[in-house]
Scaffold this motif. Structure first.
Motif, PDB file in Angstrom:
ATOM      1  N   VAL A  59      27.900   5.459  -6.490  1.00  0.00           N
ATOM      2  CA  VAL A  59      27.754   4.003  -6.581  1.00  0.00           C
ATOM      3  C   VAL A  59      27.179   3.524  -5.245  1.00  0.00           C
ATOM      4  O   VAL A  59      27.785   3.736  -4.196  1.00  0.00           O
ATOM      5  CB  VAL A  59      29.086   3.291  -6.856  1.00  0.00           C
ATOM      6  CG1 VAL A  59      28.846   1.800  -7.076  1.00  0.00           C
ATOM      7  CG2 VAL A  59      29.805   3.904  -8.047  1.00  0.00           C
ATOM      8  N   THR A  60      26.027   2.899  -5.301  1.00  0.00           N
ATOM      9  CA  THR A  60      25.333   2.463  -4.089  1.00  0.00           C
ATOM     10  C   THR A  60      25.246   0.946  -4.039  1.00  0.00           C
ATOM     11  O   THR A  60      24.853   0.305  -5.016  1.00  0.00           O
ATOM     12  CB  THR A  60      23.903   3.043  -4.044  1.00  0.00           C
ATOM     13  OG1 THR A  60      23.971   4.464  -4.119  1.00  0.00           O
ATOM     14  CG2 THR A  60      23.184   2.634  -2.762  1.00  0.00           C
ATOM     15  N   SER A  61      25.635   0.375  -2.917  1.00  0.00           N
ATOM     16  CA  SER A  61      25.488  -1.069  -2.718  1.00  0.00           C
ATOM     17  C   SER A  61      24.052  -1.372  -2.302  1.00  0.00           C
ATOM     18  O   SER A  61      23.441  -0.612  -1.549  1.00  0.00           O
ATOM     19  CB  SER A  61      26.441  -1.547  -1.613  1.00  0.00           C
ATOM     20  OG  SER A  61      27.787  -1.356  -1.997  1.00  0.00           O
ATOM     21  N   GLY A  62      23.514  -2.483  -2.802  1.00  0.00           N
ATOM     22  CA  GLY A  62      22.143  -2.809  -2.429  1.00  0.00           C
ATOM     23  C   GLY A  62      21.689  -4.162  -2.937  1.00  0.00           C
ATOM     24  O   GLY A  62      22.510  -5.018  -3.299  1.00  0.00           O
ATOM     25  N   TYR A  63      20.377  -4.326  -2.973  1.00  0.00           N
ATOM     26  CA  TYR A  63      19.758  -5.594  -3.329  1.00  0.00           C
ATOM     27  C   TYR A  63      18.703  -5.356  -4.399  1.00  0.00           C
ATOM     28  O   TYR A  63      17.952  -4.380  -4.364  1.00  0.00           O
ATOM     29  CB  TYR A  63      19.098  -6.215  -2.093  1.00  0.00           C
ATOM     30  CG  TYR A  63      19.923  -6.094  -0.833  1.00  0.00           C
ATOM     31  CD1 TYR A  63      21.093  -6.822  -0.679  1.00  0.00           C
ATOM     32  CD2 TYR A  63      19.543  -5.222   0.199  1.00  0.00           C
ATOM     33  CE1 TYR A  63      21.861  -6.696   0.479  1.00  0.00           C
ATOM     34  CE2 TYR A  63      20.300  -5.094   1.353  1.00  0.00           C
ATOM     35  CZ  TYR A  63      21.464  -5.831   1.481  1.00  0.00           C
ATOM     36  OH  TYR A  63      22.229  -5.702   2.619  1.00  0.00           O
ATOM     37  N   THR A  64      18.621  -6.283  -5.355  1.00  0.00           N
ATOM     38  CA  THR A  64      17.611  -6.148  -6.401  1.00  0.00           C
ATOM     39  C   THR A  64      17.357  -7.504  -7.052  1.00  0.00           C
ATOM     40  O   THR A  64      18.091  -8.469  -6.844  1.00  0.00           O
ATOM     41  CB  THR A  64      18.058  -5.117  -7.465  1.00  0.00           C
ATOM     42  OG1 THR A  64      16.952  -4.783  -8.301  1.00  0.00           O
ATOM     43  CG2 THR A  64      19.200  -5.645  -8.328  1.00  0.00           C
TER      44      THR A  64
END
Length: 203
Positions: A59-64
């Motif tokens: 599970v990767t935290s990020g922006y989209t």
């Protein structure tokens, strides 16, 4: 030693199989993982619910969802990038179905709030489902209809096609593991758990 006719023939046969397989591309069953992308307010709080599921690989935290390439946390937080804080999940569909991921998603957001999530306000923190393919879109829409029926309110969570996902800075990854006390305090002070219990019950 000079190779026998049998050895030469066998080598040619194996080479033929190798070339055929290469031309055909990888076998369909080589794809053993799938991706799911969800936005549910602060990405710190969306990692743990999925991370503990059997069949979830990462599970990767990020922006989209926005238009700025390679955004930074300060840029996204300031607004204007169009991005939301989100998590991207890599999972084994043989061990955990997308329907289960959707269920976990819904029960960790407030789908009635269109102006953010809990104490985090603004479009950066809106709840969204980013689907990867037609089947995920179909299942997401069915689940949204079911949640609206269950809550007897209009669900404002958007369902959109997945676009480029940018991983957040390292210090945001697995925040609940790296800073457990701060994480728990943040969840409580933000009113997240209280609102989730109000919507979905203690379980």
């Amino acid at each position: 030693m000079k190779p026998s006719k049998f050895t030469t023939a066998l080598a040619g046969l194996l080479l033929g199989f190798t070339l055929s397989a290469t031309a055909a591309g990888p076998a369909a069953n080589d794809k053993t993982t799938a991706e799911a992308t969800f936005a549910g307010g602060c990405f710190w709080c969306m990692v743990h619910p999925f991370d503990q599921l059997p069949g979830v690989i990462s599970v990767t935290s990020g922006y989209t969802g926005g238009h700025t390439k390679n955004p930074t946390y300060p840029e996204v937080s300031a607004g204007g990038t169009g991005h939301v804080e989100a998590v991207q999940i890599v999972y084994d569909p043989e061990r955990v179905h997308y329907e289960k991921l959707l269920d976990v998603f819904w029960h960790n957001v407030d789908p009635l709030d269109g102006d953010g999530q809990f104490c985090d306000r603004g479009s950066t923190y809106r709840s969204e489902i980013f689907y990867h393919g037609d089947e995920q879109k179909r299942l997401a829409e069915l689940s949204k209809a079911a949640i609206e029926k269950q809550l007897k309110h209009t669900v404002v969570t958007e369902i959109r096609p997945a676009v480029t996902f940018y991983a957040a800075e390292d210090y945001h990854q697995d925040y609940y593991k790296k800073n457990p006390l701060r994480y728990k305090f943040y969840r409580f002070s933000c009113g997240r758990d209280q609102r989730l219990e109000e919507l979905w019950g203690k379980n």
